[in-house]
Design a protein around this motif. Structure first.
Motif, PDB file in Angstrom:
ATOM      1  N   ALA A   1       7.419   4.010   5.754  1.00  0.00           N
ATOM      2  CA  ALA A   1       6.471   5.133   5.760  1.00  0.00           C
ATOM      3  C   ALA A   1       7.196   6.467   5.801  1.00  0.00           C
ATOM      4  O   ALA A   1       6.819   7.426   5.099  1.00  0.00           O
ATOM      5  CB  ALA A   1       5.517   4.996   6.945  1.00  0.00           C
ATOM      6  N   ASN A   2       8.241   6.550   6.599  1.00  0.00           N
ATOM      7  CA  ASN A   2       9.008   7.796   6.675  1.00  0.00           C
ATOM      8  C   ASN A   2       9.671   8.121   5.342  1.00  0.00           C
ATOM      9  O   ASN A   2       9.727   9.282   4.911  1.00  0.00           O
ATOM     10  CB  ASN A   2      10.070   7.711   7.768  1.00  0.00           C
ATOM     11  CG  ASN A   2       9.473   7.809   9.167  1.00  0.00           C
ATOM     12  OD1 ASN A   2       8.399   8.382   9.346  1.00  0.00           O
ATOM     13  ND2 ASN A   2      10.141   7.219  10.148  1.00  0.00           N
TER      14      ASN A   2
ATOM     15  N   GLY B   1      -4.012   7.418   6.815  1.00  0.00           N
ATOM     16  CA  GLY B   1      -4.986   6.326   6.812  1.00  0.00           C
ATOM     17  C   GLY B   1      -4.321   4.959   6.801  1.00  0.00           C
ATOM     18  O   GLY B   1      -4.771   4.019   7.478  1.00  0.00           O
ATOM     19  N   ILE B   2      -3.250   4.829   6.022  1.00  0.00           N
ATOM     20  CA  ILE B   2      -2.529   3.547   5.975  1.00  0.00           C
ATOM     21  C   ILE B   2      -1.866   3.251   7.308  1.00  0.00           C
ATOM     22  O   ILE B   2      -1.910   2.119   7.819  1.00  0.00           O
ATOM     23  CB  ILE B   2      -1.480   3.573   4.846  1.00  0.00           C
ATOM     24  CG1 ILE B   2      -2.190   3.666   3.478  1.00  0.00           C
ATOM     25  CG2 ILE B   2      -0.578   2.352   4.907  1.00  0.00           C
ATOM     26  CD1 ILE B   2      -1.235   3.868   2.317  1.00  0.00           C
ATOM     27  N   LEU B   3      -1.263   4.266   7.915  1.00  0.00           N
ATOM     28  CA  LEU B   3      -0.525   4.060   9.169  1.00  0.00           C
ATOM     29  C   LEU B   3      -1.441   3.727  10.341  1.00  0.00           C
ATOM     30  O   LEU B   3      -0.969   3.246  11.380  1.00  0.00           O
ATOM     31  CB  LEU B   3       0.310   5.301   9.498  1.00  0.00           C
ATOM     32  CG  LEU B   3       1.455   5.612   8.503  1.00  0.00           C
ATOM     33  CD1 LEU B   3       2.179   6.877   8.905  1.00  0.00           C
ATOM     34  CD2 LEU B   3       2.423   4.441   8.454  1.00  0.00           C
ATOM     35  N   ARG B   4      -2.727   3.986  10.198  1.00  0.00           N
ATOM     36  CA  ARG B   4      -3.653   3.600  11.272  1.00  0.00           C
ATOM     37  C   ARG B   4      -3.717   2.072  11.447  1.00  0.00           C
ATOM     38  O   ARG B   4      -4.118   1.576  12.494  1.00  0.00           O
ATOM     39  CB  ARG B   4      -5.053   4.147  10.990  1.00  0.00           C
ATOM     40  CG  ARG B   4      -5.174   5.643  11.176  1.00  0.00           C
ATOM     41  CD  ARG B   4      -6.620   6.054  11.311  1.00  0.00           C
ATOM     42  NE  ARG B   4      -6.766   7.483  11.408  1.00  0.00           N
ATOM     43  CZ  ARG B   4      -7.104   8.291  10.415  1.00  0.00           C
ATOM     44  NH1 ARG B   4      -7.340   7.763   9.209  1.00  0.00           N
ATOM     45  NH2 ARG B   4      -7.215   9.568  10.591  1.00  0.00           N
TER      46      ARG B   4
ATOM     47  N   LYS C   1       0.830  -1.213   0.000  1.00  0.00           N
ATOM     48  CA  LYS C   1       0.000   0.000   0.000  1.00  0.00           C
ATOM     49  C   LYS C   1       0.863   1.261   0.000  1.00  0.00           C
ATOM     50  O   LYS C   1       0.581   2.230  -0.718  1.00  0.00           O
ATOM     51  CB  LYS C   1      -0.921   0.003   1.219  1.00  0.00           C
ATOM     52  CG  LYS C   1      -2.033  -1.025   1.162  1.00  0.00           C
ATOM     53  CD  LYS C   1      -2.924  -0.893   2.392  1.00  0.00           C
ATOM     54  CE  LYS C   1      -4.069  -1.905   2.334  1.00  0.00           C
ATOM     55  NZ  LYS C   1      -4.957  -1.793   3.517  1.00  0.00           N
ATOM     56  N   LEU C   2       1.932   1.218   0.805  1.00  0.00           N
ATOM     57  CA  LEU C   2       2.820   2.380   0.858  1.00  0.00           C
ATOM     58  C   LEU C   2       3.527   2.600  -0.475  1.00  0.00           C
ATOM     59  O   LEU C   2       3.675   3.735  -0.942  1.00  0.00           O
ATOM     60  CB  LEU C   2       3.843   2.208   1.983  1.00  0.00           C
ATOM     61  CG  LEU C   2       3.286   2.295   3.412  1.00  0.00           C
ATOM     62  CD1 LEU C   2       4.337   1.881   4.425  1.00  0.00           C
ATOM     63  CD2 LEU C   2       2.785   3.710   3.701  1.00  0.00           C
ATOM     64  N   THR C   3       3.976   1.497  -1.083  1.00  0.00           N
ATOM     65  CA  THR C   3       4.651   1.594  -2.385  1.00  0.00           C
ATOM     66  C   THR C   3       3.703   2.142  -3.441  1.00  0.00           C
ATOM     67  O   THR C   3       4.070   2.982  -4.268  1.00  0.00           O
ATOM     68  CB  THR C   3       5.175   0.213  -2.807  1.00  0.00           C
ATOM     69  OG1 THR C   3       6.058  -0.293  -1.802  1.00  0.00           O
ATOM     70  CG2 THR C   3       5.932   0.307  -4.126  1.00  0.00           C
TER      71      THR C   3
END
Length: 343
Positions: free
Chosen positions: A61-62, A41-44, A4-6
């Motif tokens: 994420a960072n 939203g993803i990091l939740r 998702k992050l990618t």
């Protein structure tokens, strides 16, 4: 979550690359990195990860956040530079066009005349003294031999602020204040230029106008000293051929009092439209300082005498430059001022 992050990074970079306006770029910044943005939203979902996975996902994420921020900053710089280039293109100066003529400034005729009056009297040893435009009834009237209910107060058409505070109707209060402050000092030779206010408004009167008043106190002062002073002033202001005459008049603060005329400088006393065929032009009022005014200022009228005079700067200006309507001096028409430009 890594996928998702990618995917978010790829989408964000593609969108940022295609942005053409800074406003749109700001919208994407909020969309991807805002408090309610997609990255947040993803990091939740971090709470559902195994403990050993959290540091790895956090680092990814960072990195995603930093890359998006860097892309936004780079794109912002590009768009700002483009804005500057576009503005320069729109505002290009056509050097083939004729240039704009620089206007030459000029002093207002009232300023010119006031300075000339001041210079004449300073050359005779007078000191310039100024005072407040908002005055008390005492200094504006009572100290000048105009007690309450004196009928001559009606001559002033005063702007009252309260029963005791008013806009000064002449600059004579400066004389009263100076006499009181210097308490019996002689000789005293002062002029007091400044704005004054009365309920007048027509072709020859204005609710705000300018006066220069003079005061001399010393031993053995006579009416001849007053006439000689005013004759010298008239010659300096209007020319060497001037004559002066004093006509009996009434002012509460002087006794005897006189209206002062000069011989007409246009027709040299022969009679013309300017002097109404009389050969004389009235320029100011004057007289010997009233004993009551001397006492109010701390002087002994048995030991010293004085004379005083007062002139309207507007009247002198209108006579000197042939201006028929006083309102021309205050209507803001730059053509009036431009006539006095030099060079």
């Amino acid at each position: 979550m890594k996928e998702k992050l990618t995917s978010l990074l790829s989408t964000a970079l593609e969108k940022i690359k295609g942005v053409q306006r800074i406003e749109e770029l700001e919208q994407y910044k909020v969309k991807f990195l805002g408090k309610k943005g997609e990255l947040t939203g993803i990091l939740r979902g971090m709470g559902s990860l195994a403990p050993e996975e959290r540091p790895i996902i956090g680092q990814i994420a960072n990195e995603v956040k930093e890359q998006i921020q860097r892309a936004i900053e780079e794109k912002t710089a590009i768009l700002e530079e483009k804005l500057i280039e576009d503005k320069l293109q729109r505002e290009t100066i056509d050097i083939s066009l004729p240039g704009l003529k620089r206007e030459v400034g000029a002093l207002h005729p009232l300023t010119i005349v006031r300075r000339e009056i001041e210079q004449i009297f300073m050359s005779m040893g007078y000191e310039i003294v100024e005072g407040p435009e908002i005055e008390t009834d005492y200094y504006n009237f009572e100290a000048l031999n105009l007690p309450p209910n004196h009928p001559a107060r009606d001559m002033q058409d005063t702007f009252y602020i309260t029963d005791n505070i008013l806009l000064r109707t002449h600059t004579s209060p400066v004389q009263a204040r100076t006499m009181e402050k210097r308490a019996d000092a002689i000789p005293l030779k002062i002029i007091s230029p400044g704005r004054v206010f009365r309920k007048d408004d027509d072709a020859t009167h204005s609710p705000m106008f300018h006066q220069v008043e003079g005061l001399v106190i010393d031993k053995n002062i006579t009416l001849g000293d007053l006439k000689g002073t005013l004759l010298l002033f008239a010659k300096e202001m209007f020319g060497e051929k001037q004559k002066v005459r004093l006509r009996p008049s009434y002012f509460p603060f002087t006794e005897p009092s006189a209206e002062v005329d000069i011989s007409c400088f246009l027709c040299e006393g022969k009679g013309c439209s300017l002097c109404s065929q009389t050969g004389w032009i009235e320029i100011l009022g004057a007289g010997m300082v009233h004993p009551n005014v001397l006492r109010a200022g701390g002087y002994n009228p048995d030991e010293v005498q004085g004379f005083a005079f007062g002139m309207g700067v507007e009247r002198i200006t209108m006579l000197k430059y042939g201006i028929s309507d006083i309102r021309e001096l205050f209507n803001g028409d730059l053509r009036v001022v431009k006539q006095f430009a030099r060079g």
